[in-house]
Design an enzyme around this catalytic site. Structure first.
Site, PDB file in Angstrom:
ATOM      1  N   TYR A   1     -20.860  14.422  19.482  1.00  0.00           N
ATOM      2  CA  TYR A   1     -21.338  13.366  18.582  1.00  0.00           C
ATOM      3  C   TYR A   1     -21.352  13.775  17.112  1.00  0.00           C
ATOM      4  O   TYR A   1     -21.076  14.903  16.786  1.00  0.00           O
ATOM      5  CB  TYR A   1     -22.658  12.753  19.053  1.00  0.00           C
ATOM      6  CG  TYR A   1     -23.905  13.586  19.208  1.00  0.00           C
ATOM      7  CD1 TYR A   1     -24.101  14.794  18.588  1.00  0.00           C
ATOM      8  CD2 TYR A   1     -24.954  13.082  19.983  1.00  0.00           C
ATOM      9  CE1 TYR A   1     -25.291  15.484  18.737  1.00  0.00           C
ATOM     10  CE2 TYR A   1     -26.147  13.770  20.136  1.00  0.00           C
ATOM     11  CZ  TYR A   1     -26.309  14.964  19.511  1.00  0.00           C
ATOM     12  OH  TYR A   1     -27.482  15.639  19.655  1.00  0.00           O
ATOM     13  N   GLU A   2     -21.614  12.814  16.253  1.00  0.00           N
ATOM     14  CA  GLU A   2     -21.513  12.995  14.789  1.00  0.00           C
ATOM     15  C   GLU A   2     -20.135  13.469  14.367  1.00  0.00           C
ATOM     16  O   GLU A   2     -20.000  14.268  13.440  1.00  0.00           O
ATOM     17  CB  GLU A   2     -22.574  13.991  14.288  1.00  0.00           C
ATOM     18  CG  GLU A   2     -23.994  13.523  14.374  1.00  0.00           C
ATOM     19  CD  GLU A   2     -24.268  12.298  13.513  1.00  0.00           C
ATOM     20  OE1 GLU A   2     -25.102  11.493  13.919  1.00  0.00           O
ATOM     21  OE2 GLU A   2     -23.638  12.126  12.450  1.00  0.00           O
ATOM     22  N   GLY A   3     -19.116  12.939  15.023  1.00  0.00           N
ATOM     23  CA  GLY A   3     -17.744  13.407  14.762  1.00  0.00           C
ATOM     24  C   GLY A   3     -17.446  14.545  15.714  1.00  0.00           C
ATOM     25  O   GLY A   3     -18.071  15.600  15.621  1.00  0.00           O
TER      26      GLY A   3
ATOM     27  N   GLN B   1     -14.143  17.507  13.121  1.00  0.00           N
ATOM     28  CA  GLN B   1     -14.647  18.485  12.143  1.00  0.00           C
ATOM     29  C   GLN B   1     -13.521  19.414  11.705  1.00  0.00           C
ATOM     30  O   GLN B   1     -13.387  19.747  10.520  1.00  0.00           O
ATOM     31  CB  GLN B   1     -15.772  19.344  12.742  1.00  0.00           C
ATOM     32  CG  GLN B   1     -16.943  18.578  13.333  1.00  0.00           C
ATOM     33  CD  GLN B   1     -17.635  17.690  12.330  1.00  0.00           C
ATOM     34  OE1 GLN B   1     -17.779  18.066  11.165  1.00  0.00           O
ATOM     35  NE2 GLN B   1     -18.036  16.508  12.754  1.00  0.00           N
TER      36      GLN B   1
ATOM     37  N   ARG C   1     -24.283  16.084  10.128  1.00  0.00           N
ATOM     38  CA  ARG C   1     -23.456  17.089  10.794  1.00  0.00           C
ATOM     39  C   ARG C   1     -24.080  18.483  10.676  1.00  0.00           C
ATOM     40  O   ARG C   1     -24.055  19.263  11.636  1.00  0.00           O
ATOM     41  CB  ARG C   1     -22.044  17.072  10.198  1.00  0.00           C
ATOM     42  CG  ARG C   1     -21.275  15.858  10.659  1.00  0.00           C
ATOM     43  CD  ARG C   1     -19.984  15.617   9.916  1.00  0.00           C
ATOM     44  NE  ARG C   1     -19.287  14.499  10.565  1.00  0.00           N
ATOM     45  CZ  ARG C   1     -18.068  14.090  10.258  1.00  0.00           C
ATOM     46  NH1 ARG C   1     -17.381  14.684   9.297  1.00  0.00           N
ATOM     47  NH2 ARG C   1     -17.515  13.078  10.906  1.00  0.00           N
TER      48      ARG C   1
END
Lengths: 597, 597
Positions: free
Chosen positions: A438-440, A445, A298
């Site tokens: 992406y990546e959460g 977040q 992240r």
């Protein structure tokens, strides 16, 4: 085509002046000197500018293609550019020497990553995913797994992937269905389909090491049934040579808005006898193990956003300094460049100031990561880790949201030319648009920040950061030339503290707390991002005026001061409005029926 | 594919309840009843939803192509869809009956346009440009020109274009170089190149009427040397039949970020003997004549943004109401749809509230256009025109800036699927991104508002609008259930008045006034947009609660109240921060050197 000049001067300002090369003083970095860091940045800038950047537009136009043999072709030149990167040892730059890396601090590795993503985000994704696989194996792999896979991954001879998402399991990974059936030899056979797998199949490396979330047939439902498995594209023989092709294939690649040079694959596991895989770490702890690497991934996505924002700045500045149009209000000349119009200059300064601020915050976070990993004192390590935990969702979400806005402003600066693909500004917007997803997602977040991170320590770590913001504000207010910056920054700190108290209080309600965290998360993260970025720019203003007071006439410092002024006095106020948004409550959200028919 | 349901209920709410069908009471609209308007909206919704909308995605994928014969092919189905539109009489809907149109009010024409742009923005551009040509000829064409060209343009058998931009002349049209050489018969021969010509060449209509800015060989430099010329693709014989092909050809079409179904052409005039053209209006008054139609075209671009925003809402709501993911904080069920998560719902409500608000303001502006054109009393007409003059740059710039943000949020709601082109959300973002650029960039709109429009009447027209905002705020504050909305709106009105005073004062400085207008224009327009949109939503809240008080249980009104609450209490505060941005001054902008090297 606008060439890309990696922002070495700006990165050095952050590393040398804002962070005072603190990471180099930590145990384990004794051999890394400021001169070495400078040389590394210069060398990385060359790779970024000369090798990676020229392929950015052509890679976008050509894109990737799945071949009839099931392989995936990446754009012309990408394999060579990746290999130049691997052969230069760049893949191991932030990896410890014990694992075969260069063992440089995270602040240096992050600086290099920013340059490479600015040069070519689609290509930069390949090593970014490998770094995640290295991280996961370094933390959770067995000795044998580490011996077999890590050296090749660290070299970059092999690449890694993260296989999380399935059609029904995106933000909610508890719904993962891929099955891992135990075999007598202790291995597993995997069956299932994973989607959105970045660089899931390609010919740029000899092998691909897939890290896959799956569940054993007898595993419980939900998170606790999920384990992490390693599934190599080619099985690895005992002597380390490559064996037969595993039963994992690329079923299709996606047609995406941007990052066309990065193959996004649907991977089919076990279409025949099952894909051979090996358990990594503990059974049932797959999500935890994956999050070890996701946290750092992240941070890297935030860095990626900053890289693209930097490139958008460079495109916009180049155009605005070249394009003549209109009459200058000052000179009266009708051949002024559009950068002379203050409305255009507002866009340019807004892009520059935000990029400066995001970079400073992301590298501050990287420096805290260095402390968390390397400080001799345990208390110091823990305190730094607590800050990292709070900062990472901010760096990821705020940098990428802002990167989209910065890239969009970049299009606007170009006028009609910005909408024409050949200009290149539009590609940056298209590419940047994935990073908030992406990546959460950035919503995830925000929930991580306002929920888990804030609630678990009652806001203590963030309170510590707010204290530092206030200290900087006081320093600014004490200096005659920065009084207004100090006042504005102090106001921002007060807003953030008030908003934090409101979120903590609302979140603690046993009845409505979960909803409240959801309702306030995004405005809260946005406010935190503005205040923390403005803080860094307050520090930048102090450093820049100190350099000027010491006699420097470098125009860089004067530009940095305007950038800080803009960030704190024209950008921060917009963020501060999020306090009012939170204080307006959540009644309208709770009452709104999205499906009134 | 997500079908498009034209927002008839929402449009009717604005026309019937917010605007109380005021336009129908004006002279000239005696035959237009509320029932007729309703029938028109329903019929347009059918065309939009059934004929135009299904071609939106396929048109994007296929795009346009320049053929070897110099012609341009538009996407499959576009010609038939355009012809269905023309044959239905839709092209003349807002054109007066004297010119062969339907003579319906602008509020109705704008409503229909919004539906069509929501259905298919790329196709919607074709009649939008024709409308500009009709406007220009109706105001400035000779009787003979009107007789020859208007009937076919109003029918839609022929289409029109606006030829302004040249490579060196974009926002600054004084730099136009295309030459118009007088001939003995009173006609002209044009030589030059025009770029970015929307629907500049195609086969969807029998003829294309180009309106072209050019200068005579002896014309002075600058704006005063520019005249407006009519250049038909096919010359028109005296009997109205089509004659020979004129010397204007499509040299190339652009490869763009979005609106792929709309051919954006480079037109070459006079590659052989010169393109035959005819002077429209007065010599040397070309820019003025062009601005007659640009003003209304700007309103139409704002409407276009709203159409795309509406479609983005529909996509996002459909996805969020279908996609199950995560556990609901309220029901605890793990199969809730993502619309149940308040963080996602914030995105949905933000999209919906802003779209509602932008629509209400744009149609208020259209209603003022109706008054300005049709009111019996001259004073009333002038007062309405003064409001229109202030509102049009706001409607154009604010609606299109917001449309980009709304479409981007729409992508975000879809998570990873949003980045996949097949989903359709990304196209809306790509399409929307042109609207802040063309018909005068949004920076130009802001300068028009903060400079010309505000300075020339000392802010009187905007002051009148602020007075109405305050009246609505007072009405809200007087009602127990809307007190907080009233307070927030009153605060917004106060901010706008203070910012206006600051801009007027700074703009009046003979030394720095021009720079100040440039520096403050964009934040000022943004603030005005927020306050005026919030005003309309304040009126919507009053109307919705009145309907509920009268016994209506339609969920529509409850949703509208949440929408108003969000717009005024969660969206307006962010806009109000622009007052602080203006009050921070312009020193950093003025001092910033965009080229410090």
């Amino acid at each position: 085509m606008i060439p890309f000049a990696a922002p070495v001067r700006d990165l050095r300002f952050v590393l040398e002046e804002l962070l005072e090369h603190g990471s180099l003083a930590l145990p384990g970095f004794e051999e890394a000197s400021p001169d070495l860091v400078e040389a590394v940045l210069e060398e990385a800038a060359r790779l970024a500018g000369e090798v990676w950047a020229p392929l950015n537009a052509s890679g976008d136009r050509q894109g990737c293609a799945r071949r009839d043999d099931g392989g995936v072709s990446v754009p012309d030149g990408f394999i060579e550019a990746y290999q130049a990167y691997a052969e230069g040892g760049w893949n191991g730059i932030g990896v410890s020497e014990a694992l075969g890396g260069q063992g440089l601090p995270e602040v240096v590795a992050s600086s290099v990553q920013e340059m490479l993503h600015g040069a070519n985000m689609a290509l930069g994704l390949c090593p970014m995913l490998t770094a995640g696989a290295i991280e996961a194996l370094a933390h959770h792999g067995s000795d044998e797994q580490q011996a077999t896979y890590l050296p090749k991954l660290v070299e970059g001879t092999w690449t890694g992937t993260m296989n999380l998402t399935e059609p029904q399991a995106g933000s909610d990974l508890s719904k993962v269905r891929t099955r891992a059936v135990p075999q007598e030899d202790g291995s597993y056979r995997l069956f299932g389909q994973k989607i959105f797998i970045t660089w899931g199949e390609h010919d740029a490396a000899e092998n691909i090491i897939h890290l896959v979330l799956a569940r054993k047939p007898d595993a419980p439902e939900g998170n606790k049934g999920i384990s992490l498995f390693l599934v190599p594209k080619f099985l690895v023989n005992e002597d380390g040579s490559l064996g037969s092709r595993n039963d994992v294939t690329c079923a299709s690649i996606e047609h995406k808005l941007g990052i066309h040079g990065s193959p996004t694959c649907t991977l089919a596991f076990g279409e025949n006898d099952g894909a051979i895989g090996y358990l990594v770490g503990e059974e049932g702890r797959g999500l935890n193990h994956m999050f070890t690497m996701m946290n750092e991934a992240r941070h890297k996505v935030g860095i990626q956003g900053i890289g693209v924002a930097e490139r958008a700045c460079q495109h916009a500045f180049a155009y605005a300094l070249d394009r003549t149009q209109g009459r200058s209000p000052r000179s009266g000349r009708s051949d002024c460049t559009i950068s002379d119009h203050l409305d255009v200059r507002r866009m340019l300064l807004s892009m520059r100031a935000r990029t400066d601020a995001l970079r400073a915050l992301a590298l501050y976070c990287a420096a805290q990561l260095d402390v968390a990993r390397h400080a001799a004192d345990e208390g110091e390590r823990k305190a730094a880790q607590a800050r990292v935990d709070v900062l990472i969702p901010v760096v990821k979400a705020f940098s990428t949201d802002q990167a989209v806005e910065i890239a969009s402003l970049g299009v606007q600066v170009h006028g009609g030319m910005g909408f024409i693909e050949e200009t290149g500004a539009a590609q940056l917007l298209r590419d940047a648009r994935i990073a908030p997803i992406y990546e959460g997602t950035n919503g995830i977040q925000a929930l991580d920040l306002a929920g888990r991170k804030l609630q678990r320590d009652g806001g203590a770590a963030l309170e510590g950061l707010i204290g530092e913001v206030e200290a900087t504000a006081a320093e600014l207010e004490a200096s005659a030339e920065h009084v207004e910056l100090g006042r504005s920054l102090a106001g921002g700190a007060a807003d953030l503290r008030a908003a934090m108290a409101a979120v903590l209080e609302a979140g603690a309600d046993p009845e409505s707390g979960a909803d409240a965290v959801q309702a306030y998360a995004t405005p809260f993260l946005n406010l935190a991002g503005h205040v923390l970025c403005a803080w860094q720019m307050g520090r930048a203003a102090l450093k820049a005026s100190a350099a000027q007071a010491s006699g420097s006439e470098e125009p860089f410092y004067s530009a940095k001061r305007q950038s800080a002024d803009y960030a704190i006095r024209q950008w921060l106020p917009v963020g501060r409005a999020q306090r009012a948004v939170i204080e307006a409550g959540m009644a309208s959200l709770a009452a709104f029926d999205a499906n009134p028919h």
